[in-house]
Design a protein around this motif. Structure first.
Motif, short mmCIF file in Angstrom:
data_model
loop_
_atom_site.label_atom_id
_atom_site.label_comp_id
_atom_site.label_asym_id
_atom_site.label_seq_id
_atom_site.Cartn_x
_atom_site.Cartn_y
_atom_site.Cartn_z
N PHE A 126 56.85 -7.05 -64.25
CA PHE A 126 56.73 -5.63 -64.55
C PHE A 126 55.76 -4.86 -63.65
CE2 PHE A 126 58.33 -7.34 -68.52
CZ PHE A 126 59.20 -6.36 -68.97
N CYS A 127 54.74 -5.52 -63.10
CA CYS A 127 53.60 -4.79 -62.55
C CYS A 127 53.48 -4.78 -61.03
CB CYS A 127 52.30 -5.34 -63.14
SG CYS A 127 52.22 -5.23 -64.93
N LEU A 128 54.35 -5.46 -60.31
CA LEU A 128 54.23 -5.48 -58.86
C LEU A 128 55.15 -4.46 -58.21
CD1 LEU A 128 53.72 -9.30 -58.20
CD2 LEU A 128 52.03 -7.51 -58.65
N GLU A 129 55.51 -4.69 -56.93
CA GLU A 129 56.21 -3.66 -56.17
C GLU A 129 57.63 -3.38 -56.66
OE1 GLU A 129 56.41 -7.59 -53.87
OE2 GLU A 129 54.93 -6.43 -54.99
N HIS A 130 58.22 -4.34 -57.37
CA HIS A 130 59.56 -4.16 -57.91
C HIS A 130 59.55 -4.46 -59.41
CE1 HIS A 130 61.34 -3.90 -53.90
NE2 HIS A 130 60.67 -4.99 -53.56
N LEU A 131 60.52 -3.90 -60.11
CA LEU A 131 60.76 -4.29 -61.49
C LEU A 131 61.84 -5.36 -61.45
CD1 LEU A 131 60.04 -3.76 -64.44
CD2 LEU A 131 61.91 -2.10 -64.54
N TYR A 132 61.44 -6.59 -61.68
CA TYR A 132 62.34 -7.72 -61.47
C TYR A 132 63.14 -8.05 -62.73
CZ TYR A 132 59.56 -8.64 -57.26
OH TYR A 132 58.92 -8.53 -56.05
N SER A 133 64.29 -8.65 -62.51
CA SER A 133 65.05 -9.24 -63.61
C SER A 133 64.97 -10.76 -63.44
CB SER A 133 66.51 -8.79 -63.57
OG SER A 133 67.13 -9.19 -62.36
N LEU A 134 64.64 -11.45 -64.52
CA LEU A 134 64.45 -12.89 -64.43
C LEU A 134 65.80 -13.61 -64.39
CD1 LEU A 134 61.49 -13.48 -66.93
CD2 LEU A 134 61.42 -13.33 -64.45
N GLN A 135 65.94 -14.51 -63.43
CA GLN A 135 67.15 -15.32 -63.29
C GLN A 135 66.76 -16.77 -63.55
OE1 GLN A 135 68.02 -13.79 -59.26
NE2 GLN A 135 69.93 -13.03 -60.12
N GLN A 136 67.33 -17.36 -64.57
CA GLN A 136 66.88 -18.69 -65.00
C GLN A 136 67.90 -19.78 -64.66
OE1 GLN A 136 66.41 -18.96 -69.24
NE2 GLN A 136 68.34 -17.94 -69.67
N PHE A 137 67.36 -20.96 -64.40
CA PHE A 137 68.19 -22.15 -64.23
C PHE A 137 67.32 -23.37 -64.48
CE2 PHE A 137 66.54 -20.83 -60.11
CZ PHE A 137 66.05 -21.99 -59.54
N ARG A 138 67.97 -24.50 -64.74
CA ARG A 138 67.26 -25.75 -65.04
C ARG A 138 67.68 -26.85 -64.09
NH1 ARG A 138 66.15 -27.25 -71.33
NH2 ARG A 138 65.89 -25.17 -72.18
N ILE A 140 66.96 -31.26 -63.48
CA ILE A 140 66.49 -32.49 -64.13
C ILE A 140 65.90 -33.42 -63.09
CG2 ILE A 140 67.12 -34.46 -65.59
CD1 ILE A 140 67.43 -31.78 -66.98
N GLY A 141 64.74 -34.01 -63.39
CA GLY A 141 64.09 -34.94 -62.47
C GLY A 141 64.88 -36.23 -62.33
N GLN A 142 64.54 -36.99 -61.29
CA GLN A 142 65.27 -38.23 -61.01
C GLN A 142 65.15 -39.25 -62.15
OE1 GLN A 142 63.87 -39.68 -57.22
NE2 GLN A 142 65.06 -38.19 -56.06
N ASP A 143 64.02 -39.24 -62.85
CA ASP A 143 63.84 -40.22 -63.92
C ASP A 143 64.53 -39.82 -65.22
OD1 ASP A 143 62.26 -38.14 -64.74
OD2 ASP A 143 60.38 -39.26 -64.76
N GLY A 144 65.06 -38.61 -65.26
CA GLY A 144 65.75 -38.14 -66.45
C GLY A 144 64.82 -37.66 -67.55
N LYS A 145 63.52 -37.91 -67.42
CA LYS A 145 62.55 -37.50 -68.43
C LYS A 145 62.00 -36.11 -68.14
CE LYS A 145 60.96 -42.28 -69.10
NZ LYS A 145 59.78 -43.19 -69.00
N LEU A 146 61.92 -35.79 -66.87
CA LEU A 146 61.32 -34.52 -66.45
C LEU A 146 62.37 -33.42 -66.37
CD1 LEU A 146 58.75 -33.09 -65.19
CD2 LEU A 146 59.77 -33.64 -62.98
N GLU A 147 62.02 -32.26 -66.91
CA GLU A 147 62.87 -31.08 -66.76
C GLU A 147 62.10 -30.01 -65.98
OE1 GLU A 147 65.03 -29.40 -69.94
OE2 GLU A 147 65.62 -31.33 -70.81
N VAL A 148 62.85 -29.28 -65.18
CA VAL A 148 62.26 -28.19 -64.39
C VAL A 148 62.97 -26.90 -64.80
CG1 VAL A 148 61.72 -27.35 -62.08
CG2 VAL A 148 61.94 -29.83 -62.49
N TYR A 149 62.22 -26.03 -65.44
CA TYR A 149 62.77 -24.74 -65.89
C TYR A 149 62.31 -23.67 -64.91
CZ TYR A 149 63.65 -20.66 -68.84
OH TYR A 149 64.08 -19.45 -69.34
N CYS A 150 63.25 -23.01 -64.27
CA CYS A 150 62.94 -22.07 -63.20
C CYS A 150 63.29 -20.64 -63.59
CB CYS A 150 63.70 -22.44 -61.93
SG CYS A 150 63.38 -24.13 -61.35
N LEU A 151 62.41 -19.73 -63.23
CA LEU A 151 62.63 -18.30 -63.43
C LEU A 151 62.47 -17.61 -62.08
CD1 LEU A 151 60.62 -17.75 -66.74
CD2 LEU A 151 63.10 -17.58 -66.47
N GLY A 152 63.59 -17.14 -61.54
CA GLY A 152 63.56 -16.47 -60.26
C GLY A 152 63.37 -14.98 -60.43
#
Length: 344
Positions: A126-138, A140-152
């Motif tokens: 909200f507060c920087l040079e642009h008003l961004y819209s969050l783009q999400q994707f997930r 999975i790590g190689q071990d299957g235990k780790l998850e990576v949740y990304c917000l672009g």
């Protein structure tokens, strides 16, 4: 309250080239610096992009942890973003930037990784040079235990930009090999940074016949065999050279399994935290006694068992008095080194 301390927040910035398909990815993470310092580092990373067009710059926040931790964070970020949107919609005069900045500063006073991360991302949205819209994707790590949740940070929702963001995150994951060790997310650069400036002493065969390892200055051990696990800050020991080393003796005197009957795994993670803890209490202007030190140290062990490492009970071999006697001497040594270094 220290919550979800074992999870990891990473900010990635990438510059894409549509013609060549090349992506250059840089970033910072919560193992490198405190979250309160993220805005300063982010600004510096943005300056490094030079004259790249805004549409060619990709910014992604990644939370790395277990599935349960990721779900907790998703609820946190959604709650906060809905809260801001509701204020904006219900009050046309609402100063959302001042409100977000106030919350961001407020959360710095009480360390909760997910709350701080959520407000940091909201600030960026909200507060920087642009008003961004969050783009999400997930991912999975190689071990299957780790998850990576990304917000672009999306300028507008378009599939190609989202794919570029996912590619940037995958490049970082391949480079850093994130994994869950105990209850903490670890990445390559966290451990490898400790090797910088150390000399290679030689190459020695593994006692189990599984290839060779490099012996690095400071007793560090780097496995060379193909398919070996990622570098984990291993130290050379009796099992490698059939001789007791100084490191073996230090482990006996400092590992709480011998005096408290508590085996923390993986020990490399515990050892790193304990070094930080030891330095922190050494630099405090406190005259420690065995009694006061024991109270603080046992609280530290409780934290480690709940938040960072797996803990197994085992019969102790040494008394706690021996352990704390050695610990007090190490505090004195640390203070001596610190004071003399400061004078120089």
């Amino acid at each position: 309250m220290l919550e979800n301390i074992g999870a990891l927040l990473t900010y990635l910035i990438a510059v894409k080239d549509d013609k060549t398909g090349h992506i250059e990815v840089k970033g910072i993470n919560s193992l490198q610096c405190l979250l309160k310092d993220f805005p300063r580092h982010i600004e510096a990373l943005k300056k490094e992009t030079g004259e790249a067009k805004s549409e060619d710059i990709l910014e992604i926040y990644c939370i790395l942890g277990t599935n349960q931790q990721i779900e907790v964070f998703i609820r946190q970020i959604r709650k906060i973003q809905y809260q801001v949107f509701n204020h904006i919609l219900s009050d046309s005069d609402f100063d959302y930037k001042a409100y977000i900045l106030h919350k961001l500063v407020e959360k710095k006073q009480k360390y909760n990784l997910f709350a701080q991360a959520a407000w940091l991302i909201t600030y960026h949205t909200f507060c920087l040079e642009h008003l961004y819209s969050l783009q999400q994707f997930r991912l999975i790590g190689q071990d299957g235990k780790l998850e990576v949740y990304c917000l672009g940070m999306g300028l507008e929702y378009e599939d190609s930009r989202l794919l570029w963001m996912q590619s940037a995150a995958e490049i970082w994951i391949e480079r850093e090999a994130p994994r869950i060790s105990g209850r903490q997310v670890i990445i390559n650069s966290f451990w490898l940074g400790d090797l910088k400036g150390r000399r290679i002493i030689g190459a020695l065969p593994q006692n189990d016949g599984d290839g060779y390892f490099l012996l690095v200055e400071g007793g560090k051990k780097i496995r060379l065999n193909v398919g070996s696990t990622a570098y984990m800050n291993e130290q050379i020991g009796y099992k490698d050279i059939n001789l007791f080393s100084i490191n073996d003796i230090n482990i006996i005197l400092s590992n709480p399994v011998y005096s408290f009957g508590l085996l923390f795994q993986p020990y490399e993670i515990f050892e790193d935290w304990q070094k930080i803890f030891q330095y922190a209490i050494a630099v405090l202007d406190v005259k420690w006694t065995i009694k006061t030190l024991q109270e603080v140290y046992e609280a530290f062990l409780d934290f480690m068992g709940k938040q960072i490492c797996e803990c197994i009970e085992a019969p102790p071999m040494l008394t706690k008095e021996i352990f704390f006697d050695v610990y007090l001497k190490r505090i004195v040594e640390t203070r001596f080194v610190k004071d003399n270094f400061c004078e120089i």
